[in-house]
Design a protein around this motif. Structure first.
Motif, PDB file in Angstrom:
ATOM      1  N   LYS A   1     -29.323   3.879  51.413  1.00  0.00           N
ATOM      2  CA  LYS A   1     -29.435   5.215  50.834  1.00  0.00           C
ATOM      3  C   LYS A   1     -28.640   4.927  50.099  1.00  0.00           C
ATOM      4  CE  LYS A   1     -29.978  10.286  50.444  1.00  0.00           C
ATOM      5  NZ  LYS A   1     -30.173  11.589  49.843  1.00  0.00           N
TER       6      LYS A   1
ATOM      7  N   GLN B   1     -28.237   3.477  39.964  1.00  0.00           N
ATOM      8  CA  GLN B   1     -27.615   4.069  39.199  1.00  0.00           C
ATOM      9  C   GLN B   1     -27.052   2.759  38.008  1.00  0.00           C
ATOM     10  OE1 GLN B   1     -24.097   5.786  41.004  1.00  0.00           O
ATOM     11  NE2 GLN B   1     -25.785   7.451  41.312  1.00  0.00           N
TER      12      GLN B   1
ATOM     13  N   GLU C   1     -29.291   3.650  45.902  1.00  0.00           N
ATOM     14  CA  GLU C   1     -29.020   4.808  44.719  1.00  0.00           C
ATOM     15  C   GLU C   1     -27.427   4.460  43.720  1.00  0.00           C
ATOM     16  OE1 GLU C   1     -27.574   8.340  46.900  1.00  0.00           O
ATOM     17  OE2 GLU C   1     -28.887   9.051  47.056  1.00  0.00           O
TER      18      GLU C   1
END
Length: 620
Positions: free
Chosen positions: A593, A601, A597
C-alpha cells in the motif's frame, strides 16, 4: 488351522499394500497388479486356495465386502451433480448403460451359449467402469479437460447405477429359479424391502449425521456398523435383498439435504487399500485357469463386442445433441475399463447361483475377469497414443492448483483466471472456499491429498502446484504427494516462519526446503498475509521497450514482490529474485500500500507541475 488363517490374512494384507504401491509407482490402475498377484498365487502356483483356507467363512467375507463396495459407490450418486456435469454424462449413465447392456447380453447368449437370464446378468455386471481404473489412466493420457471430466464422472456415477441393474436382474433370476407360483409376489417383496428399508436406513442415518448425535471420531465406524447391520437384517427379512438395500441406503444419503457425507466417504481411505484390495486378490486366486481357457473363441468374441461394438455404439448414441466432435467421440469410444465392482459382485452372484444349482453359473466369473483384463490392459496401453493420434490431448498444461485459499491466493488466482488460465484452489477452510467461489474460482473443499480428492479433485489442465497455506504440518505432505504426480520441478511453495529452525526432530528435508522458494527466499506466508491485511494490491503491468522493468522498479521501489509474468500464453512463476525482465511480457506483482500511495503522490505532483508549467505565460 487358526494360525494358518491368521497368517494368510496378514500375507494378503501385505500383498494388497504392495500391489497398491506398484500401481502408484508405474501409474497403472491398481487392479492390474492385484489381478496378477491373485492369478499367480492361486491358479499359477496354488499357494493361495481361498475355499480351502477360509471354508465357510469365505462367503460371508465376500458378501460383506461387496456390501461395503456397493454402499460406498452409492454414496457418490448425487443426482444434482449428474446434471451439473453435462448432457454427455447424463446420457452415458442412462441411455449408454442400456445400449451397452443390450449389446453384451446377446453376445454372451449367442457366442457362449449362456441362457438368457445368465446372459442378461452378465451384461448388467459389465456395464460399469469405475473411478479406481479411470483416474490413473487419465493421469497418464492427459486428454482435454472436457473429455477427462466426462470419463471421470461417468465412472463415478455408473458404479451404483450398474450395481442396481445387476442386483435387480440377479434378484429376478433367483426368484424365478425357485419355480414358485408366486414369482411376482416374491419379487415384489424383495423390491419393497430393498427400497423401503434402504430409504428408511438412509433417512435415519442422515438424521443422526445432520443433528450431530455422534461424536466425530465415531461417525465413520457407526455408519459402517449400521450399514452392515441393515444389510444382514434385510437378508433375514427377505433372502438376497441386502445388496439392493445398502445401495438404496447410500443413494438416499448422497441426496439428502443438510447431510455432509464427506467424512463418510473416508471409507475409501482405508477400505479400498485393505478390504477391497484383499478381496480382489482372493477373488482372482479363486479363478480356475482351465475355466478361462474353456471360454475359447467365444470369450474372445464377447470381449471384442465389448471393445468394438458396445462402447462405440453407446458413446455415439449418447453423443447425439452434444457439442462433442467426432474425434472426441472416437476417443471416448475406446476408454471404458471395467473394475472392482464387476469382479466382486459377479463372484458373489456366481457363488449364490452355483449353490442354487443354476446351470452355467461357473462360467460367469471367468468371463467377467476376461473382460476386466482385456479392457484394462488393452486400453491402458493404447489410450495415450490413441489420444495423440486424434489430437485430443491437453497439450501444454498451464493450469495451477493452489493449496490454501487465503486472500492473497484468491486475488492472485482471480487475475490468472481473468487472463484465461485454469486455476483451482484447494482448502479445508470453508470460509476461504466460499469466498473463492464468489470470485468464480474453481475450488476443491477438503484435503487435496485424500483418497476422496484422488477421485473428485479435477486435475485436468493442471500442470503445477503452488503451496500457499498456513498449515505447516500438511504442507510437506501436499508437496511430496504432488511431486510424485507432476514432478519436483512443478511444485513450489512459500516457506512458513520458523520452518527451518528448531531442534533436529523438527527439521524438514532439504529437498522440501529447496522448493519452498516461491517468489523468492525472503517471501513467507506470514509476510504475504501481513501485506494483504494492510491493503496491498496484486496488479498486472505491461513491460515494454518504452516502459522497462527498471522503470517499473523505479516507480514502485524495492518493496514490490514480482509473482509471475505472462508471455505467449504461458505462466512463468517467480522462484527467485529478479534483476531484469524482457520486454513484451505482462508482469503480475504484489505492491504494498505504501508503494502505491507513494507512486500516486508522485503522479499527482507531476500532474500539478505540468499544469503549472502550462499556465505560465510565454516569454521571448
Amino acid at each position: 488351522m487358526v494360525e494358518k488363517i491368521t497368517a494368510m490374512l496378514a500375507i494378503i494384507g501385505v500383498l494388497s499394500l504392495v500391489c497398491q504401491w506398484l500401481g502408484w509407482l508405474f501409474r497403472l490402475p491398481a487392479i492390474l497388479p492385484l489381478l496378477l498377484c491373485g492369478l499367480v498365487l492361486g491358479p499359477g502356483l496354488a499357494l493361495l486356495q481361498p475355499d480351502a483356507i477360509f471354508g465357510e467363512l469365505l462367503f460371508p467375507i465376500i458378501s460383506l465386502g461387496v456390501a461395503v463396495i456397493l454402499f460406498e459407490g452409492a454414496l457418490t450418486l448425487n443426482f444434482k451433480e449428474i446434471k451439473d456435469h453435462g448432457r454427455m454424462v447424463t446420457h452415458l449413465v442412462s441411455v449408454g448403460t442400456f445400449v451397452t447392456w443390450g449389446c453384451i447380453a446377446p453376445a454372451a447368449h449367442f457366442l457362449l451359449g449362456f441362457e438368457w437370464p445368465l446372459a442378461l446378468l452378465f451384461g448388467a455386471l459389465v456395464v460399469v467402469t469405475g473411478p479406481t481404473v479411470i483416474v490413473p489412466m487419465l493421469r497418464t493420457v492427459r486428454p482435454k479437460a472436457q473429455l477427462a471430466n466426462i470419463l471421470r464422472w461417468e465412472g463415478i456415477v455408473i458404479d451404483p447405477i450398474g450395481a442396481i441393474l445387476a442386483v435387480l436382474v440377479f434378484e429376478y433370476i433367483t426368484v424365478s429359479s425357485d419355480q414358485t407360483s408366486h414369482v411376482l409376489a416374491a419379487l415384489g417383496s424383495m423390491l419393497s424391502i430393498g427400497f423401503g428399508l434402504g430409504a428408511l436406513g438412509g433417512y435415519l442415518v442422515g438424521i443422526i449425521l445432520r443433528r450431530n448425535l455422534l461424536p466425530h471420531y465415531l461417525t465413520n465406524t457407526a455408519v459402517l456398523t449400521i450399514m452392515l447391520g441393515i444389510f444382514v437384517g434385510s437378508n433375514l427379512l427377505q433372502e438376497e435383498s441386502g445388496l439392493l438395500t445398502v445401495t438404496v441406503m447410500g443413494i438416499w444419503l448422497a441426496n439428502m439435504r443438510g447431510v455432509n457425507i464427506a467424512d463418510i466417504l473416508e471409507f475409501k481411505e482405508t477400505l479400498t487399500v485393505l478390504l477391497i484390495s484383499a478381496l480382489f486378490i482372493l477373488l482372482a486366486a479363486r479363478l480356475d485357469s482351465g475355466a478361462l481357457l474353456d471360454l475359447g473363441w467365444g470369450g474372445i468374441g464377447v470381449l471384442l463386442v465389448v471393445l468394438f461394438l458396445a462402447r462405440p455404439l453407446s458413446v455415439w448414441l449418447s453423443g447425439i445433441g452434444t457439442s462433442l466432435s467426432s474425434r472426441e467421440k472416437w476417443f471416448l469410444s475406446w476408454v471404458a475399463p471395467r473394475g472392482i465392482v464387476a469382479a466382486a459382485v459377479s463372484s458373489l452372484f456366481a457363488i449364490k447361483l452355483e449353490s442354487k444349482g443354476f446351470e452355467g453359473a461357473e462360467a460367469l466369473v471367468p468371463l467377467v475377469f476376461l473382460i476386466i483384463i482385456g479392457t484394462v490392459v488393452f486400453q491402458s496401453l493404447s489410450a495415450g497414443r490413441w489420444a495423440q493420434w486424434l489430437g485430443v490431448t491437453s497439450g501444454s498444461v498451464e493450469g495451477l492448483l493452489i493449496f490454501g485459499g487465503s486472500k492473497f491466493a484468491r486475488e492472485f488466482a482471480k487475475i490468472l483466471v481473468n487472463k484465461g488460465f485454469k486455476v483451482t484452489i484447494a482448502d479445508s477452510n470453508w470460509d476461504n472456499v466460499r469466498q473463492a467461489r464468489m470470485d468464480n474460482i474453481q475450488v476443491y473443499f477438503g484435503n487435496p491429498v485424500s483418497e476422496h480428492a484422488d477421485t473428485y479433485l479435477d486435475l485436468s489442465g493442471i500442470g503445477r502446484v503452488l503451496i500457499l497455506s498456513p498449515y505447516q504440518q500438511l504442507n510437506p505432505v501436499v508437496f511430496f504427494h504432488f511431486q510424485d504426480i507432476f514432478g519436483a520441478e512443478k511444485v513450489f511453495g512459500v516457506h512458513s516462519n520458523g520452518s527451518s529452525a528448531g531442534s533436529a526432530r523438527h527439521q524438514l528435508s532439504e529437498s522440501y526446503l529447496s522448493r519452498m522458494c516461491l517468489f523468492g527466499d525472503n517471501v513467507s506466508y506470514a509476510r504475504l498475509h501481513s501485506l494483504m491485511s494492510r491493503d496491498a494490491v496484486i496488479k498486472s503491468t505491461n513491460i515494454t521497450e518504452a516502459f522497462t522493468y527498471a522503470d517499473f522498479c523505479e516507480r514502485y521501489g524495492d518493496t514490490v514482490i514480482p509473482l509471475a509474468y505472462l508471455k505467449g500464453g504461458k505462466i512463468h512463476i517467480m522462484t527467485s529474485p529478479v534483476k531484469e525482465l524482457p520486454a513484451g511480457i505482462e508482469l503480475i506483482s504484489l505492491i504494498p500500500k505504501e508503494a502505491m500511495e507513494l507512486h500516486q503522490q508522485k503522479a499527482a505532483q507531476e500532474t500539478l507541475r505540468k499544469k503549472n508549467a502550462d499556465a505560465l505565460p510565454l516569454t521571448e
